[in-house]
Design a protein around this motif. Structure first.
Motif, PDB file in Angstrom:
ATOM      1  N   GLU A   6      53.130  47.491  45.804  1.00 45.10           N
ATOM      2  CA  GLU A   6      52.458  46.212  45.640  1.00 45.10           C
ATOM      3  C   GLU A   6      52.132  45.973  44.174  1.00 45.10           C
ATOM      4  N   ARG A   7      51.989  44.736  43.846  1.00 44.15           N
ATOM      5  CA  ARG A   7      51.618  44.346  42.489  1.00 44.15           C
ATOM      6  C   ARG A   7      50.102  44.293  42.432  1.00 44.15           C
ATOM      7  N   ILE A   8      49.532  45.058  41.533  1.00 48.34           N
ATOM      8  CA  ILE A   8      48.077  45.126  41.429  1.00 48.34           C
ATOM      9  C   ILE A   8      47.545  44.052  40.492  1.00 48.34           C
ATOM     10  N   ASP A   9      48.222  43.876  39.379  1.00 50.57           N
ATOM     11  CA  ASP A   9      47.731  42.932  38.385  1.00 50.57           C
ATOM     12  C   ASP A   9      48.926  42.379  37.616  1.00 50.57           C
ATOM     13  N   GLU A  10      48.752  41.188  37.076  1.00 49.92           N
ATOM     14  CA  GLU A  10      49.803  40.562  36.292  1.00 49.92           C
ATOM     15  C   GLU A  10      49.165  39.779  35.162  1.00 49.92           C
ATOM     16  N   GLU A  11      49.733  39.928  33.990  1.00 50.69           N
ATOM     17  CA  GLU A  11      49.227  39.207  32.826  1.00 50.69           C
ATOM     18  C   GLU A  11      50.412  38.804  31.962  1.00 50.69           C
TER      19      GLU A  11
END
Length: 118
Positions: A6-11
């Motif tokens: 899963e993707r936890i964070d994106e910036e």
């Protein structure tokens, strides 16, 4: 097949900001003689050094100015900063993925922001 669950964070970051981040990694690797730089890392550093035109602070300021415009979303703002389009045709290519097209005045407004930094 992906190895991530899963993707936890994106910036989003600009190429100029990536250049600064990779410079830190490169300095850490250079300080330790036992760690060699992988091919992918060396290519990423080369790419960032080649295509980063603005410094990180200028690029972030430009993103903030572009986000103040109604017609520019976050993804488009970062693409514009990375590409620094010089005319309407180049700018239209950034918005080609969208469901709407911008008129000449809106494009010129964005190009005026780009012209301040380019």
């Amino acid at each position: 097949m992906t190895i991530f669950k899963e993707r936890i964070d994106e910036e989003f970051v600009t190429v100029s900001e990536v250049k600064d981040l990779l410079a830190e990694v490169e300095a850490d690797r250079a300080a330790d003689p036992d760690r060699e730089m992988r091919y992918e890392l060396a290519r990423a550093i080369e790419h960032a050094n080649t295509f980063a035109v603005l410094d990180a602070e200028e690029s972030r300021e430009m993103v903030e100015q572009l986000l103040e415009l109604d017609q520019v979303d976050e993804i488009a703002a970062f693409k514009i900063v990375d590409l620094l389009p010089q005319d309407r045709d180049e700018l239209r290519s950034v918005f080609a993925h969208g469901r709407y097209s911008l008129d000449g005045d809106e494009l010129d407004e964005i190009l005026n922001v780009v012209a301040k930094y380019a």
